[in-house]
Design a protein around this motif. Structure first.
Motif, short mmCIF file in Angstrom:
data_model
loop_
_atom_site.label_atom_id
_atom_site.label_comp_id
_atom_site.label_asym_id
_atom_site.label_seq_id
_atom_site.Cartn_x
_atom_site.Cartn_y
_atom_site.Cartn_z
N ILE A 108 -10.75 9.31 20.62
CA ILE A 108 -10.94 10.07 19.39
C ILE A 108 -10.98 9.13 18.18
CG2 ILE A 108 -9.80 12.08 20.42
CD1 ILE A 108 -7.45 11.52 18.42
N PRO A 109 -11.47 9.61 17.02
CA PRO A 109 -11.64 8.74 15.86
C PRO A 109 -10.36 8.05 15.41
CG PRO A 109 -12.86 10.78 15.54
CD PRO A 109 -12.04 10.96 16.79
N ASN A 110 -10.56 6.83 14.90
CA ASN A 110 -9.53 6.03 14.25
C ASN A 110 -8.44 5.49 15.18
OD1 ASN A 110 -10.54 6.38 11.45
ND2 ASN A 110 -10.02 8.53 11.85
N CYS A 164 -19.76 2.98 31.98
CA CYS A 164 -20.74 4.07 31.90
C CYS A 164 -20.16 5.34 31.29
CB CYS A 164 -21.28 4.38 33.28
SG CYS A 164 -22.02 2.97 34.12
N HIS A 165 -20.93 5.97 30.41
CA HIS A 165 -20.63 7.27 29.82
C HIS A 165 -19.37 7.26 28.94
CE1 HIS A 165 -23.73 9.40 32.17
NE2 HIS A 165 -23.40 8.58 33.14
N CYS A 166 -18.92 6.10 28.52
CA CYS A 166 -17.80 6.06 27.57
C CYS A 166 -18.26 6.59 26.21
CB CYS A 166 -17.27 4.64 27.40
SG CYS A 166 -16.23 4.10 28.76
N ASP A 167 -17.31 7.17 25.48
CA ASP A 167 -17.59 7.73 24.16
C ASP A 167 -16.55 7.20 23.18
OD1 ASP A 167 -18.35 9.30 22.00
OD2 ASP A 167 -17.33 11.10 22.73
N LEU A 168 -16.95 6.18 22.41
CA LEU A 168 -16.08 5.64 21.38
C LEU A 168 -16.50 6.28 20.06
CD1 LEU A 168 -16.06 1.84 22.32
CD2 LEU A 168 -14.66 3.71 23.24
N THR A 169 -15.66 7.13 19.51
CA THR A 169 -16.03 7.90 18.33
C THR A 169 -15.76 7.10 17.05
OG1 THR A 169 -13.89 9.01 18.43
CG2 THR A 169 -15.74 10.11 19.52
N VAL A 214 -19.51 -8.72 24.92
CA VAL A 214 -19.26 -7.28 25.11
C VAL A 214 -20.41 -6.67 25.89
CG1 VAL A 214 -19.16 -5.06 23.90
CG2 VAL A 214 -17.78 -6.98 23.09
N ALA A 215 -20.07 -5.82 26.87
CA ALA A 215 -21.08 -5.07 27.61
C ALA A 215 -20.88 -3.59 27.35
CB ALA A 215 -20.98 -5.35 29.11
N VAL A 216 -21.94 -2.92 26.95
CA VAL A 216 -21.94 -1.46 26.77
C VAL A 216 -22.84 -0.91 27.86
CG1 VAL A 216 -22.36 0.45 25.18
CG2 VAL A 216 -21.63 -1.78 24.28
N ASN A 217 -22.22 -0.25 28.83
CA ASN A 217 -22.92 0.12 30.06
C ASN A 217 -23.71 1.42 29.90
OD1 ASN A 217 -23.67 -0.03 32.81
ND2 ASN A 217 -21.68 -0.87 33.38
N LEU A 218 -24.27 1.90 30.99
CA LEU A 218 -25.18 3.04 31.01
C LEU A 218 -24.64 4.25 30.26
CD1 LEU A 218 -25.78 2.80 34.84
CD2 LEU A 218 -27.54 2.28 33.15
N HIS A 219 -25.43 4.78 29.33
CA HIS A 219 -25.12 6.03 28.62
C HIS A 219 -23.82 5.98 27.81
CE1 HIS A 219 -28.38 8.39 30.50
NE2 HIS A 219 -28.13 7.67 31.57
N ALA A 220 -23.29 4.81 27.56
CA ALA A 220 -22.08 4.71 26.73
C ALA A 220 -22.49 4.69 25.27
CB ALA A 220 -21.30 3.46 27.08
N SER A 221 -21.59 5.19 24.40
CA SER A 221 -21.92 5.27 22.98
C SER A 221 -20.79 4.71 22.13
CB SER A 221 -22.22 6.71 22.56
OG SER A 221 -21.12 7.55 22.82
N VAL A 222 -21.19 4.01 21.08
CA VAL A 222 -20.26 3.45 20.10
C VAL A 222 -20.63 4.07 18.76
CG1 VAL A 222 -19.34 1.35 19.05
CG2 VAL A 222 -20.11 1.32 21.44
N ASP A 223 -19.80 4.98 18.26
CA ASP A 223 -20.13 5.76 17.07
C ASP A 223 -19.96 4.91 15.82
OD1 ASP A 223 -20.92 7.94 15.63
OD2 ASP A 223 -19.23 9.24 16.19
N HIS A 224 -20.31 5.49 14.69
CA HIS A 224 -20.32 4.74 13.43
C HIS A 224 -18.97 4.13 13.10
CE1 HIS A 224 -18.14 7.77 11.00
NE2 HIS A 224 -18.80 8.67 11.72
#
Length: 213
Positions: free
Chosen positions: A177-179, A154-159, A132-142
């Motif tokens: 979005i969540p879930n 880049c800049h992905c937001d996995l909530t 798995v690659a998580v690119n620049l400024h991407a986030s994987v939430d709790h």
């Protein structure tokens, strides 16, 4: 003193050339391994590109040595999987590459081959599969998980509690979005906002994301 293994980057394209720099700026360089260079089936891939690294072999016929470790810097999930499995089948050992600006919270499980690029965030109780690659400024939430070989650009937001399957491609600035569950081998186009589950093998784009093709 035991000599450090040599890091071999699979793929000398754009992502690979970035990876050379991220490796130089990682936590592991000169502690866990030192950088050797690239392998790529296009021996001339760097002919018109400036890079501190060099290509010293082709993926298709490369035989790993016992003092090497590998990371795959290919952005297309299916190709990343095939190249990684080929090298692994010949005895190649895979490492992880974590840029020193990446943020990793508690109870984060990272399989072999994981890449965390600059300013990536993996927050708490997450699982990142092989390659798995998580690119620049991407986030994987709790409580969110990402399956083997997937590419989080880049800049992905996995909530919270998002589930991403295997070999998924998430274009830049995708928000989920969540879930929500994204099935294996799905493709989510850049800038999409995903509000509902995405079936395996489908392509979605837009805000809200809708299936195309």
């Amino acid at each position: 003193m035991r000599a450090l293994p040599q890091l071999v980057i699979i793929g000398a394209g754009g992502f690979g050339r970035e990876m050379y720099a991220w490796a130089e700026q990682s936590f592991q360089v000169n502690r866990e391994w030192r950088i050797k260079g690239f392998i790529d089936d296009d021996i001339d891939a760097l002919k018109t590109k400036l890079s501190p690294g060099r290509i010293f072999g082709r993926i298709v016929d490369y035989t790993p040595s016992s003092d090497e470790v590998f990371i795959c810097a290919i952005g297309v999930p299916e190709i990343k999987r095939r190249c990684s499995e080929l090298i692994a089948s010949r005895g190649g050992r895979f490492t992880r590459l974590i840029h020193r600006s990446a943020v990793v919270g508690h109870h984060v499980e990272m399989a072999e081959g994981v890449i965390l690029c600059p300013y990536a965030v993996v927050s708490a109780n997450n699982r990142l599969g092989r390659g798995v690659a998580v690119n620049l400024h991407a986030s994987v939430d709790h409580d969110a998980n990402v399956g083997d070989w997937s590419q989080v650009n880049c800049h992905c937001d996995l909530t919270a509690a998002v589930e991403v399957g295997c070999e998924v491609f998430l274009g830049s600035r995708v928000s989920v979005i969540p879930n929500v569950r994204i099935g294996d081998r799905a493709y989510v186009g850049a800038g999409s906002v995903v509000l509902r589950d995405v079936a395996s093998g489908t392509k979605v784009v837009g805000s809200p994301a809708r299936r195309i093709g």
